[in-house]
Design a protein around this motif. Structure first.
Motif, PDB file in Angstrom:
ATOM      1  N   ASP A 125     -57.594  50.987 -24.089  1.00 25.33           N
ATOM      2  CA  ASP A 125     -57.503  50.503 -25.462  1.00 25.33           C
ATOM      3  C   ASP A 125     -58.498  49.370 -25.716  1.00 25.33           C
ATOM      4  OD1 ASP A 125     -55.429  52.336 -26.039  1.00 25.33           O
ATOM      5  OD2 ASP A 125     -53.947  50.935 -25.219  1.00 25.33           O
ATOM      6  N   GLY A 126     -59.687  49.497 -25.125  1.00 26.12           N
ATOM      7  CA  GLY A 126     -60.755  48.534 -25.348  1.00 26.12           C
ATOM      8  C   GLY A 126     -60.667  47.249 -24.551  1.00 26.12           C
ATOM      9  N   LYS A 127     -59.669  47.127 -23.633  1.00 26.72           N
ATOM     10  CA  LYS A 127     -59.491  45.903 -22.857  1.00 26.72           C
ATOM     11  C   LYS A 127     -59.498  46.228 -21.370  1.00 26.72           C
ATOM     12  CE  LYS A 127     -56.776  43.568 -26.365  1.00 26.72           C
ATOM     13  NZ  LYS A 127     -55.559  42.856 -26.666  1.00 26.72           N
ATOM     14  N   TRP A 128     -60.153  45.362 -20.603  1.00 28.96           N
ATOM     15  CA  TRP A 128     -60.178  45.528 -19.153  1.00 28.96           C
ATOM     16  C   TRP A 128     -58.838  45.128 -18.547  1.00 28.96           C
ATOM     17  CZ3 TRP A 128     -63.818  48.327 -17.175  1.00 28.96           C
ATOM     18  CH2 TRP A 128     -65.083  48.354 -17.752  1.00 28.96           C
ATOM     19  N   ALA A 129     -58.487  45.784 -17.438  1.00 25.54           N
ATOM     20  CA  ALA A 129     -57.316  45.422 -16.637  1.00 25.54           C
ATOM     21  C   ALA A 129     -57.618  45.796 -15.193  1.00 25.54           C
ATOM     22  CB  ALA A 129     -56.070  46.160 -17.117  1.00 25.54           C
ATOM     23  N   PHE A 130     -57.184  44.955 -14.255  1.00 20.79           N
ATOM     24  CA  PHE A 130     -57.453  45.322 -12.872  1.00 20.79           C
ATOM     25  C   PHE A 130     -56.360  46.235 -12.358  1.00 20.79           C
ATOM     26  CE2 PHE A 130     -54.988  41.478 -12.167  1.00 20.79           C
ATOM     27  CZ  PHE A 130     -54.331  41.684 -10.972  1.00 20.79           C
ATOM     28  N   GLN A 131     -56.794  47.196 -11.534  1.00 16.96           N
ATOM     29  CA  GLN A 131     -55.889  48.213 -11.038  1.00 16.96           C
ATOM     30  C   GLN A 131     -55.855  48.236  -9.511  1.00 16.96           C
ATOM     31  OE1 GLN A 131     -55.696  51.415  -9.401  1.00 16.96           O
ATOM     32  NE2 GLN A 131     -53.554  51.152  -9.938  1.00 16.96           N
ATOM     33  N   THR A 132     -56.909  47.768  -8.865  1.00 13.84           N
ATOM     34  CA  THR A 132     -56.963  47.756  -7.407  1.00 13.84           C
ATOM     35  C   THR A 132     -57.580  46.444  -6.943  1.00 13.84           C
ATOM     36  OG1 THR A 132     -57.192  50.158  -7.279  1.00 13.84           O
ATOM     37  CG2 THR A 132     -57.885  48.913  -5.347  1.00 13.84           C
ATOM     38  N   MET A 133     -56.928  45.815  -5.979  1.00 14.46           N
ATOM     39  CA  MET A 133     -57.434  44.600  -5.341  1.00 14.46           C
ATOM     40  C   MET A 133     -57.783  44.938  -3.893  1.00 14.46           C
ATOM     41  SD  MET A 133     -54.440  41.960  -6.694  1.00 14.46           S
ATOM     42  CE  MET A 133     -54.730  40.824  -5.370  1.00 14.46           C
ATOM     43  N   ILE A 134     -58.978  44.561  -3.452  1.00 18.01           N
ATOM     44  CA  ILE A 134     -59.415  44.817  -2.085  1.00 18.01           C
ATOM     45  C   ILE A 134     -59.885  43.502  -1.500  1.00 18.01           C
ATOM     46  CG2 ILE A 134     -60.970  46.139  -0.602  1.00 18.01           C
ATOM     47  CD1 ILE A 134     -61.324  48.071  -3.055  1.00 18.01           C
ATOM     48  N   GLN A 135     -59.179  43.009  -0.464  1.00 20.89           N
ATOM     49  CA  GLN A 135     -59.566  41.751   0.168  1.00 20.89           C
ATOM     50  C   GLN A 135     -58.922  41.660   1.530  1.00 20.89           C
ATOM     51  OE1 GLN A 135     -58.477  38.199  -1.982  1.00 20.89           O
ATOM     52  NE2 GLN A 135     -59.689  36.877  -0.664  1.00 20.89           N
ATOM     53  N   GLY A 136     -59.672  41.192   2.500  1.00 21.83           N
ATOM     54  CA  GLY A 136     -59.138  41.009   3.845  1.00 21.83           C
ATOM     55  C   GLY A 136     -58.088  39.904   3.877  1.00 21.83           C
ATOM     56  N   GLY A 137     -57.150  40.032   4.825  1.00 22.68           N
ATOM     57  CA  GLY A 137     -56.198  38.968   5.090  1.00 22.68           C
ATOM     58  C   GLY A 137     -54.875  39.012   4.359  1.00 22.68           C
ATOM     59  N   TRP A 138     -54.694  39.985   3.466  1.00 23.57           N
ATOM     60  CA  TRP A 138     -53.439  40.066   2.721  1.00 23.57           C
ATOM     61  C   TRP A 138     -52.426  41.020   3.365  1.00 23.57           C
ATOM     62  CZ3 TRP A 138     -52.012  37.800  -2.009  1.00 23.57           C
ATOM     63  CH2 TRP A 138     -52.979  37.013  -2.594  1.00 23.57           C
TER      64      TRP A 138
END
Length: 142
Positions: A125-138
């Motif tokens: 709907d024209g707005k960004w949203a994060f869907q996946t987080m990728i980071q070491g240590g979590w």
């Protein structure tokens, strides 16, 4: 890998500007530990990819409640805001999908920490949203 003509997406200035604005808002919410606002900027279930303290790759999906509980635990309730200085490299897959690699310095109470992570964002709907987080240590939190 061979790249076929016409298969890549070249982002417009507006694509990049809207993504930069999204990250500025997300960093501001993170800096103030406004975890509810951070959750509003995500798509759930949220995919997470990380590794654990044993060196094993891990993945999980969090619902909103799990995101809020974990981020509240991890970010704590410090008395000062957190600041971020970030260099981001977005790879637009289309006008509505982007993988963003980030190198960041996070500073809290005068102590700095280097971070490297990637996010996958979707435009809905024209707005960004994060869907996946990728980071070491979590991984131990998954």
């Amino acid at each position: 890998m061979i790249s076929l003509p016409g298969t890549g997406y070249t982002p417009t200035g507006q694509d990049r500007a809207s993504l930069d604005a999204w990250f500025a808002e997300y960093d501001a919410a993170s800096g103030k530990r406004d975890i509810e606002r951070m959750a509003e900027m995500a798509v759930f279930p949220l995919n997470l990819v990380s590794d654990d303290s044993s060196g094993n790759g891990r993945s999980a999906q969090w619902d909103r409640d799990q995101f809020i509980a974990t981020m509240t635990h991890v970010m704590g309730e410090g008395s000062q805001d957190i600041t971020f200085e970030s260099t981001r490299t977005p790879i637009f897959l289309s006008s509505s999908m982007v993988v963003v690699f980030t190198d960041s310095t996070m500073t809290e109470d005068g102590h700095s920490q280097q971070l490297r992570y990637a996010d996958i964002l979707l435009k809905r709907d024209g707005k960004w949203a994060f869907q996946t987080m990728i980071q070491g240590g979590w991984g131990d939190n998954l």
